[in-house]
Structure formats: structure tokens, C-alpha cells
Scaffold this active site. Structure first.
Site, PDB file in Angstrom:
ATOM      1  N   CYS D  33       0.823  -1.193   0.000  1.00 17.61           N
ATOM      2  CA  CYS D  33       0.000   0.000   0.000  1.00 17.61           C
ATOM      3  C   CYS D  33       0.859   1.246   0.000  1.00 17.61           C
ATOM      4  CB  CYS D  33      -0.982  -0.008   1.167  1.00 17.61           C
ATOM      5  SG  CYS D  33      -0.217   0.171   2.769  1.00 17.61           S
ATOM      6  N   CYS D  59      -3.037   5.448   5.847  1.00 17.93           N
ATOM      7  CA  CYS D  59      -4.482   5.609   5.911  1.00 17.93           C
ATOM      8  C   CYS D  59      -4.933   5.930   7.335  1.00 17.93           C
ATOM      9  CB  CYS D  59      -5.161   4.335   5.438  1.00 17.93           C
ATOM     10  SG  CYS D  59      -4.949   2.971   6.583  1.00 17.93           S
ATOM     11  N   CYS D 103      -2.743  -2.817   8.408  1.00 19.32           N
ATOM     12  CA  CYS D 103      -2.214  -1.505   8.778  1.00 19.32           C
ATOM     13  C   CYS D 103      -1.677  -1.528  10.205  1.00 19.32           C
ATOM     14  CB  CYS D 103      -3.284  -0.426   8.674  1.00 19.32           C
ATOM     15  SG  CYS D 103      -4.292  -0.538   7.193  1.00 19.32           S
TER      16      CYS D 103
HETATM   17  S1  FES Z   1      -3.998   0.727   3.899  1.00 13.00           S
HETATM   18 FE1  FES Z   1      -1.958   1.304   3.923  1.00 13.00          FE
HETATM   19  S2  FES Z   1      -1.621   1.643   5.998  1.00 13.00           S
HETATM   20 FE2  FES Z   1      -3.714   1.236   5.921  1.00 13.00          FE
END
Ligand code: FES
Ligand SMILES: Cc1ncc(COP(=O)(O)O)c(C=O)c1O
Ligand SMILES: Cc1ncc(COP(=O)(O)O)c(C=O)c1O
Ligand code: FES
Lengths: 388, 147, 388, 147
Positions: D33, D59, D103
């Protein structure tokens, strides 16, 4: 037209007022795309969650086993095509019946013609019920799917779903049932009946058109039928029809809540109507099983006359009904269901389906019987087949 | 789905019934949709159709075209009656839905069959009339949707 | 929340009040199944005919070339799968782009994986526009379909559809365009642009969710995607979603009627917003073509910050927006579109899409800019990537 | 989609910032991500975490777990801090959506990385701590949807 008696509830139903009311906020207020991050979207998402729970409860499923589609037809296509694709390396044989809806039959034809499937179409008995011995006999090591409808849309016959599910389970074969006519009308429990997949459509139970679902038992790993975004846990792409889903949830909840009382009344009216017609009009017969039958279905063949003519005259009298006649459908063959229960062509042509709703009254039915007598007599006078 | 004229001829069909000792009777059927039409002709010595009646087991379009066809041939002589094609009948009815066009063929063929019967009974030959097929739609292909 | 500024009209739009009003009678009054014989059904049938005409008029098509589906996704799936099936004996090569919606990309993947297709995914330039030379070069004798979206849903770039259509035509290859974002927003003429198939979805233009259409040029003989009843001239089975279709017709008519004036205003507001953000907030850039761009689309990347965080803070300020960030979508990869125009991962993450509607005002945008400044500053303070 | 606790820690994150001359600093990233988290630890002579700060590019869940994780390790000794797993952080936040579980791993790993840095700088070995992977999600499979 002043008077209108709607007796075609197997074709579609009036959307209930409370259903429309449940839907309305999702058009102009809570219109957020459920996949979005913001609060407005959360409202849509919660509404979908609630509808999924409402629906799952009706058939004893888990909410996450319910996948929304655009209707019963899509659900049927999905179940058949995706199961075939998943398992065609194991075997290419599908068992279904001669009285399925075209959504099943034409998908089978597609799989036969274009994808190498082999399909057995089981006969039914004279009441439109599948024979379990036939099913047992049809099973081969290549059989990957049994798809038998829960209740027939034309003649209302209800299949021995539990026994079929049992047989499928014993042979380790997936079992799909098209429950478009049965959902909300008769009790269904996917575990008790060993159902792996089940199709349904909202507009048959006073929900909106254009929304349905496929129940997929946990562990059945069929692919998605429509590819794209990650909606429906990546199994059915496309921006969710939020108002439709909400409406379906409300309609399902309502249908389950009222089922017992409603169908008890309907069953009585149904039998009253059958009795009056078959007693008072000569040369006619009831199609479908007298007992294992949808609570609101009446299907009667009148000898010497043709269905479309009958329907148009009934419409003239304010009565909405349908027929298995060739002439009504655009296709020219008379109903494959009526032929499958052994009716000769000319009698299949003269069939009339009257499907009741909770709004139907005895007075309505008395009026229908009177009109029917007149119209049948008139059409018989016109018929070269009838000599009195 | 039907024009007002079709609905009128369907709901109030003209010339329903039989003619006893008819000069010619023709019965035709459509194997596909299973519908049947019978036409009775009463033809005078000048080969003019004095009266015409029908019985039809069929859809709304079949009944309406029977009714209209009988209206159209009444009073005509045999040669004129042969010109009453299904197209003429459809036009007189302000048209039919595409899927119902075949129904109107039934009426045309029934008239021809009745005329053939008349000709046979009287040992004459009618110019331009051939033996009716037992089923007018024999060998007809399922109409292709034009996409 | 007192204030709400909805700037996610590319995700979905509010259903217009006049559209809902057009739909309502088809739930509870004119609820007949259009396939039936009686008068009540004729009303539904006529309503569908009218909607088909309203929609066909917007793109210069004939009404009978419009086939209703459950949305843009189904239309995309249908066009690709059915064209492939029709022509795979002739060739198995499809050309599309790297910036298509997942409804196209995932269908292509399915065709590659399960059905033997070979797919070329064209690059785009840094503004997100397909290069015609690339397209020409990609064409082989096996190429059976070119599918290029009309306008991109993330960065709003509008493709040279007419030129692409011309190339397709010259080579005798079918041309499909996903016009879900373009229909009703920019003028489209299927003949002028040589479009053979076109997908669209009602909820992007203030119509209801769960309804779309595929335009299929007369003579393109692709099979139906959903098998069953004889609806949509036997090409798309399933009881018609009459209220949805009526709503789509009304929305299309409305979008066409207001297009010129509406988009003129939107274009001005769009450029105002772009100018203020890019001038007043450091380390940001506009994504997509500055001119060949949907009238209501703004897409800007903010360095050092991540999209989902930005969206949540904006939501807190009553602003609904979206992002190409991985974190918003459930998938973890950042937007394939932003990567395709050459953004590095971490910048793709910090992208923000604001899509205007006819209801958006300059005051709204001033408020958005102020909030955006605060939030971006705050997130940058929190970021390990940002050193001030 | 987030619990109230997550939203609180996201919108009012605790311990944002840097520690100058920190005892240990750990930076981890998620290749998939693209998110990055850096944790600063100030550890006293008794191996107690006196202070803890973070910077996160990620996020909402990443920010909230950073905030909660720093809260949880503050005042703890090293061995206790090692027990602050992603599960513990998630529980303290009243849960995370399934797609956001990864995360929270970022926070756990960032603390471990900072402790490793501290251990290296001070030439000590911390029981139960292994060298942090450069990318915590290396080799991780795309999570299968359980159907
Ligand atoms: S989706 Fe990347 S840290 Fe949460
Ligand atoms: C370009 C594009 N194609 C296809 C779709 C899919 O449309 P729908 O979600 O209505 O099926 C969308 C929107 O979600 C889109 O923006
Ligand atoms: C038994 C059965 N299966 C499938 C369908 C198809 O449902 P829909 O038209 O909602 O797609 C119907 C009704 O039309 C039905 O009665
Ligand atoms: S006569 Fe059979 S369909 Fe009309």
C-alpha cells in the site's frame, strides 16, 4: 376501465407502499455510493447490510451468503455458468428438469452449444413433480450440478426439494434451486433442504423490479459472473442498486412476517376458485398438483379455446391473467411446462393462469367465474373444434 | 399491442359460424402455434361469393383476420377473392405486430382451401389456385430477429 | 452534520426529483409486467418504448439499438464477452487501454485466463490520453475488438474517440466504448464517431442506480449475455426494471436538455477550483488533461500525504470526495490510472478527486479550498516524508 | 467504517512528532500500500520507555494505530513493550475493518524496529526481538476472500 382485478401475481406484483417508502430516501438523500469513504456512503452501506440480514433470515442463511443481482434471471445464469466453469474439469454433466424457467433452460442450451456441457432434462409426472428415481438414475460420475426449481411459475407445483437436496448431498453434487416463485411464499431453510445455491427476485413478492439475489453457500467457490469493481465481496461487480436492495429487504421482511396468515387465506381462495371453475365450466381440467402447489396459483385448461383470446376478453372485463398459450409469448410453441405434464398441444393452448395476491377477495373471484363462463362459452362458439 | 381495428374485429367478430351445405369449406392449421381456421363459402352460379363464415381456434390476430377476411371476400367473385392476400387483410386491420404476421397467413390460406374445395366439388379449375398445403407453415423457418 | 458539499459525482449522483417522480407510478400503479397481454402491461411497455427513444436521441442511435442492462458494468461485460464469443474463431485479440474501469479490465483478465483471449493494454500519455500510433501498431489480423473508454472516471481525460472509431472502421474491427462517464456530459454521436457498442449507467447522470444500457449497432450480432425470457428483443433476459428504465429515460432527456448550459458553468467552476488549489497549496499537481477533460472533474495529487486520511478529514468538514489511494478501495494497489500516467506510488497515494454537479457553487469551492489547505498542512506535519 | 476510538485517535492523534537524539528510531513501510511509519523512542537507563513519538504516511487506520501504539508503550519497559502486538493495539481501538488489519502490523513492526535500533546502538540483545524485515509485508499473500 373502472374495475381491475389483478390475478397475474406470478408474473409480477405491485410494489408495496411500505416498500416504496423504504426505498425513497435512498434516491435523493442517502444517495452515496456505498464503496466510498465518507459518512454519506456509510448510510448506504448500512442499508445494504440490513437488507442482507432481512433476506438471509427468511431462508436460514448467513447474511454474507446473500449476493445481490439484477434479478432472478441473472442469479440463475450465474449459478449455472459459474458452477460449470468451476467444475467442468471434473465433469460436464448437469441435471435439471423439463419444466424450469427459460432462465435455466436457455442457459443450459448455451452451455451445451458453446461450452461443451451435457444436460439431462428430467421428466415430471402428470402433476408436474420430479420423480426422485429418475434423478437418482440420471446421476453419473460426471454430474457436477443439479438444478431443480423450488416451485413452478406456471402450474405452481412444488418439488420435493429436501429429498433432492439429500440426494445431491449424498453424491457430493452441488444443488441449485430457482426459488423465484417460492421465496416468501413457502418456508425455505437452506440447511434443512441442503441447498447450495438459490435464486430469487424481488418483484415477485411486492418488491421492486430489477433486483434479485443468489444465495451461495459458504465454501462454494464459484467465480463472479459480472466482472469489475469489488462490490458484493468481489463477487458481483457494479455500483449497488441501493434503493432496490433496500426495497428487497423490506419486501422480504414483510413477506416472511405475513407469510403464514396470508397464504392460509390465499390457499382457501385458491381452492374455492378451482372448485367453482372446474365444477361450473365443462371440459376443463386443473393443471399441476392439487396439494403440492403454490398457495396462490390456479392453472386450468379449457378445451377447444385458445389462451390469448381468453386473456384479451378477460382484460376487457378488467381481469389481468396469463396463459401458457403460444400466442401470448412471442414464441409460437405452447408452454413447455404444459407439454411436459402431458397435455396435447391444443389443450395446452387453452390454459389460463390466475395467481392471487393478498388483496384478492372472494367477491373478485365470483366476478371472475361469472365472466369466465361467458367468455369461454363465446369462444367455444367460435371454435372449429367444439361441437355442442 | 393490437390496433383498434384488430380489437374491434376480435371482440365483435363478423361472420362467425357455419354454412350448411356450403359450396366450399377450407380448414387450415398452423403446426407451430397449433391454431386452426375453417372457412365456409356460399358461391352462386356466377361464381360470386354470396356468403362467407368462419370458425377459428386461435389468437386475437387469428380471429380478427378471419373476421376481416370474410368481410373482404363477401360479394367478390372468385378471381377477386384470390387477391385478398394476408397483406390486404393486415392493411385493412391497420397492421399487426410483427410476431403476429403469420396469423394472417392462416386467413389467406383458409380462403384458398375453401375455393379449392369448391373447385374440386364442381370439377372446375381456378386460374392461379394451387392445392393447399396441409400445413401452411410447413418448413417455415423461425423468423430471425434482425439485429 | 450541518453542511454537506457533495463533490463525488463521478462515483454516483443524487437522483433528480423529477426523475423519481417519473418513476413512482411504475411501482404501485402501472406495475404490470411488460410481457403480458393486458392493458396494464401495455402501459409499462409504452413507458419502456419512450425511455428507449429518449436515450437513443442523446447519442444519435435508433431506439431499437438500445438494450437495457443492470448498469455500466454489465454492459461492459456483455460487450466484451459476447463479441469475443462471436468472433473468437476469427481472432482472439482485443485492444484496450491501461486506464479502463475495472469492469473492462477484469473482464479482459477473465477472457485471458479462462477463454484464451490475448489482450493488449495500450499505454497513455502523461495526460491520460491514448496515442493513436500505438493503437495502429497494436492492430493485428487477429484483432476483433477495440475497447477504449470515452472519458476516464478518475482523471476525466477524454479520448480521441472519433479518430479511434475511424481507425477501427478502416480495419474492419468492432469498436466499443465505455461511455459511463461521458454520456450526458459531452456530446456523443455513434455514427459520427463510428461507435459499434457503447456502455452507460443511469446513476452517473442523476438517474437511478441499477440500470444502464448497451448500445449495439444494427448488424452487430453479438449473443445475449443473460439468457432466459424474450425481453429486449431476446437479447437481455429478465423482467424489465420498468421504474429504473423510466427513470433512466427521464434522466437522459434531462441531461441532454441541460447539457450545454450546465457544463459551461461546471467548466468555469472546475477551472477556478484547479487554479486556486494548484496556486495556493504547494507540492501539488493536476492529473489528467487540462483541456480534454470532463467538465466536472478535478483530480490533484498532494505530495507527502495519503488519500484516505485526506478524505476522512474532508468528510469531517462535510465534504464528500474520493481518492485514487490504495487505502480507500479494499485493494491495496494505488489507482492503476494514476500509475499509468506515470505517477510514482507515493504521489498516486495522495490524490484527490473532486467531481462537481450542477448544484455546486463558487462558495462551496471557496470553502473546500480553505479546508483543504488546513488539512493538507496538518497531514504533512504528520508525514515522515515531508520536511519543512 | 471505523470505530469511534479509531476516529478519535485518527482525528486527534497522540504523540505526533519527532524526538531529537532518540534512543531508537524505527521506520517501516508496506510495499503493497506504500505506507510508511516512523517511531521514535526515548528509553531511560532502566530500559523504560520515557517517551514515544511517531510520523505516519498512511491511511486512517495507520495513523490511529500509530497513535494508540505510542500511547500503549509509553511508560512500559522493553519487555512489556514487546507485548504490544498489533492485536493488542486493535483491541484497544475497538477493532478495525478486516481489510485494515494489515495496517496495524505496521505499528507493531515500527516499535520492534525502533527497539532493534536502540539495541544495536547500545550493543545489547533484547530477548525475543529479531531483526526487522525491510518490508513487513514481503512475501505476504493477497488475502483470500473466504467464501
Ligand atoms: S492501507 Fe496502507 S496503511 Fe492502511
Ligand atoms: C468508466 C466507468 N465504467 C464503468 C462503470 C461501472 O458502472 P456501474 O457501477 O454503474 O455498473 C463506472 C462507474 O462505476 C465507470 O466510471
Ligand atoms: C421460476 C422463475 N425463474 C426465474 C424468473 C426470472 O426472474 P426475473 O424476471 O426477475 O429475472 C421467473 C420470473 O420471471 C420465474 O418465475
Ligand atoms: S394464430 Fe397462432 S399465434 Fe396467431
Amino acid at each position: 376501465m373502472s374495475k381491475r382485478i389483478y390475478l397475474d401475481n406470478a408474473a409480477t406484483t405491485k410494489t408495496a407502499t411500505e416498500v416504496v417508502e423504504a426505498m425513497l430516501p435512498y434516491f435523493t438523500e442517502n444517495y452515496g455510493n456505498p464503496s466510498s469513504v465518507y459518512d454519506l456512503a456509510a448510510t448506504s452501506k448500512e442499508a445494504i447490510t440490513k437488507a442482507r440480514e432481512q433476506i438471509a433470515a427468511v431462508i436460514g442463511a448467513e447474511p454474507k451468503e446473500i449476493y445481490f443481482t439484477a434479478g432472478g434471471t441473472e442469479a440463475d445464469n450465474w449459478a449455472l455458468e459459474a458452477t460449470y466453469e468451476l467444475l467442468c474439469k471434473k465433469g460436464n454433466h448437469i441435471i435439471t428438469t423439463k419444466i424450469e424457467h427459460h432462465a435455466i433452460l436457455h442457459t443450459c442450451e448455451y452451455l451445451e452449444k458453446n461450452r461443451g456441457a451435457r444436460v439431462t432434462y428430467l421428466d415430471v409426472d402428470e402433476n408436474g413433480i420430479v420423480k426422485l428415481e429418475d434423478l437418482e438414475k440420471a446421476i453419473t460420475p460426471e454430474t457436477i450440478l443439479i438444478s431443480v426449481m423450488f416451485a413452478n411459475n406456471e402450474i405452481g407445483s412444488i418439488q420435493p426439494i429436501k429429498e433432492i437436496g439429500q440426494i445431491a448431498k449424498e453424491h457430493g453434487i452441488y444443488f441449485h434451486t430457482d426459488a423465484v416463485q417460492a421465496f416468501g411464499q413457502v418456508p425455505i431453510d437452506v440447511d434443512e433442504y441442503h441447498i447450495d445455491m438459490l435464486s430469487s427476485s424481488a418483484h415477485k413478492i411486492n418488491g421492486p423490479k430489477g433486483i434479485g439475489f443468489l444465495y451461495i453457500r459458504k465454501g462454494v467457490k464459484i467465480r463472479s459472473f459480472i466482472h469489475g469493481g469489488a462490490q458484493e465481496r468481489k463477487r458481483r461487480a457494479g455500483t449497488e442498486n441501493v434503493p432496490g436492495i433496500v426495497g428487497y429487504g423490506a419486501a422480504a421482511e414483510r413477506a416472511a412476517r405475513t407469510m403464514q396468515e396470508r397464504t392460509e387465506v390465499e390457499r382457501k381462495l385458491r381452492d374455492y376458485l378451482i372448485e367453482r371453475i372446474t365444477k361450473e365450466i365443462p371440459y376443463c381440467r386443473l393443471n399441476g398438483d392439487p396439494v403440492k402447489r403454490l398457495p396462490n396459483n390456479v392453472n386450468i385448461s379449457f378445451q377447444f379455446i385458445e389462451g390469448e383470446s381468453l386473456l384479451i376478453f378477460l382484460d376487457g372485463a378488467g381481469i389481468c391473467a396469463s396463459s401458457g398459450s403460444a400466442c401470448t409469448s412471442g414464441s409460437l410453441d405452447p408452454s413447455h411446462v404444459l407439454l411436459a405434464i402431458g397435455l396435447p398441444h391444443e389443450i395446452a393452448h387453452g390454459s389460463l393462469r390466475l395467481t392471487l395476491s393478498e388483496e384478492t377477495t372472494k367477491e373478485d373471484l365470483d366476478y371472475v367465474v361469472e365472466k369466465l363462463k361467458e367468455i369461454v362459452a363465446r369462444l367455444r362458439d367460435m371454435s372449429p373444434l367444439y361441437e355442442d | 399491442m393490437y390496433s383498434d381495428k384488430v380489437m374491434d374485429h376480435f371482440q365483435n367478430p363478423r361472420n362467425v359460424g357455419e354454412i350448411e351445405d356450403a359450396s366450399g369449406v377450407g380448414t387450415v392449421g398452423n403446426a407451430k402455434c397449433g391454431d386452426i381456421m375453417r372457412i365456409y363459402l356460399d358461391i352462386d352460379e356466377n361464381q360470386v361469393i354470396r356468403d362467407c363464415k368462419f370458425k377459428t381456434f386461435g389468437c386475437g390476430a387469428a380471429v380478427a383476420t378471419s373476421s376481416m377476411a370474410t368481410e373482404l371476400v363477401k360479394g367478390k367473385n372468385i378471381q377477386e377473392a384470390l387477391q385478398v392476400t394476408n397483406k390486404a387483410v393486415m392493411e385493412a386491420l391497420d397492421g399487426l405486430p410483427p410476431v403476429k404476421v403469420h396469423c394472417s397467413l392462416l386467413a389467406e390460406e383458409a380462403i384458398h382451401a375453401a375455393l379449392w374445395d369448391y373447385a374440386e366439388k364442381h370439377g372446375i379449375k381456378i386460374e392461379g389456385l394451387s392445392k393447399p398445403k396441409s400445413d401452411i407453415h410447413e418448413g417455415e423457418e423461425e423468423e430471425e430477429e434482425e439485429y
